[in-house]
Design an enzyme around this catalytic site. Structure first.
Site, short mmCIF file in Angstrom:
data_model
loop_
_atom_site.label_atom_id
_atom_site.label_comp_id
_atom_site.label_asym_id
_atom_site.label_seq_id
_atom_site.Cartn_x
_atom_site.Cartn_y
_atom_site.Cartn_z
N LEU A 1 112.03 -24.81 -76.05
CA LEU A 1 110.91 -23.90 -76.15
C LEU A 1 110.00 -24.23 -77.33
CD1 LEU A 1 109.66 -21.47 -74.78
CD2 LEU A 1 110.99 -19.98 -76.28
N GLU A 2 110.58 -24.67 -78.42
CA GLU A 2 109.77 -24.96 -79.61
C GLU A 2 108.91 -26.21 -79.46
OE1 GLU A 2 109.20 -23.39 -82.38
OE2 GLU A 2 110.60 -21.72 -82.21
N SER A 3 109.49 -27.28 -78.92
CA SER A 3 108.77 -28.56 -78.92
C SER A 3 108.76 -29.28 -77.59
CB SER A 3 109.38 -29.49 -79.97
OG SER A 3 110.70 -29.87 -79.58
N TYR B 1 108.89 -14.08 -76.72
CA TYR B 1 109.59 -15.28 -77.15
C TYR B 1 111.09 -15.16 -76.86
CZ TYR B 1 111.45 -18.83 -80.38
OH TYR B 1 112.12 -19.89 -80.94
#
Length: 224
Positions: free
Chosen positions: A119-121, A209
């Site tokens: 999800l972050e990158s 999120y």
């Protein structure tokens, strides 16, 4: 699934048993024991002592063989899990191994660790956010320097360095929020001050999120 797990246990015990039988079938009395038995054939006490010594040696060999079999099983399990994550997320096995091993090293549940990186990158080690978060786990340089004062921006593009700091920070957040994985993840994403401020004024800081990240996730976030 139960049948598969039962089969794996049967195979594992079968491996240990096979190793033990192999050791027993191929053991040879050591030279000192053989000589002692020949010279003291008439002495039952000496014979019993030699037999006891030999049995003790054999037991050690079996225990060592069982330990080696356990290590082999652990290595096979690690490989299978890495291959599974590699296929699940469509990433190289080398990257999957880095994320998996460092997650365990930092005490973070690998299942959660892969979700965070995805999800972050999107598993892009060169990813940079609008606010300057860097790499696989999207770590801010200032945050990284809390854990390593010598860290540089360029080093945060290195997968091993980035993942190590990111997971260490995540583990710390989970501990800071008394095991509340949802709050820890939100603090990881928007920062601890924002989460704490929202809680102080009575607002629920949880957002989309978390809903995306931990949908169907039932773990504690940590491994120990």
């Amino acid at each position: 699934m139960r049948r598969r797990n039962r089969l794996k246990r049967m195979i594992a015990w079968g491996t240990v048993s096979a190793v033990a039988l192999f050791v027993i079938a191929n053991r040879r009395p050591s030279t000192p024991v053989a000589e002692a038995a020949a010279e003291t054939a008439g002495s039952s006490n000496a014979f019993r002592f030699g037999l006891m010594w030999e049995n003790r040696r054999l037991r050690r060999e079996v225990e060592n063989a069982a330990g080696e079999a356990a290590l082999l099983r652990a290595a096979v399990e690690r490989t299978n899990r890495i291959i599974g994550y590699s296929g699940q997320y469509g990433i190289p096995a080398g990257l999957a191994a880095t994320i998996f091993d460092i997650a365990l090293q930092e005490g973070v549940d690998p299942e959660l660790a892969f979700r965070v990186v995805q999800l972050e990158s999107g598993f892009n080690p060169r990813a940079v956010s609008r606010v300057g978060a860097i790499g696989l786990t999207q770590v801010m340089l200032a945050t990284a320097r809390h854990f390593d004062r010598t860290i540089t921006r360029d080093r945060l593009y290195e997968p091993t360095t980035n993942v190590g700091i990111g997971f260490r920070y995540l583990r710390q957040l989970i501990e800071n929020y008394d095991g509340n994985v949802r709050l820890a993840l939100l603090a990881y994403n928007i920062g601890e001050p924002a989460v704490n401020q929202a809680r102080r004024v009575g607002k629920n800081p949880l957002d989309g999120y978390n809903r995306i990240l931990i949908k169907d996730y039932r773990g504690s976030g940590v491994t120990n």
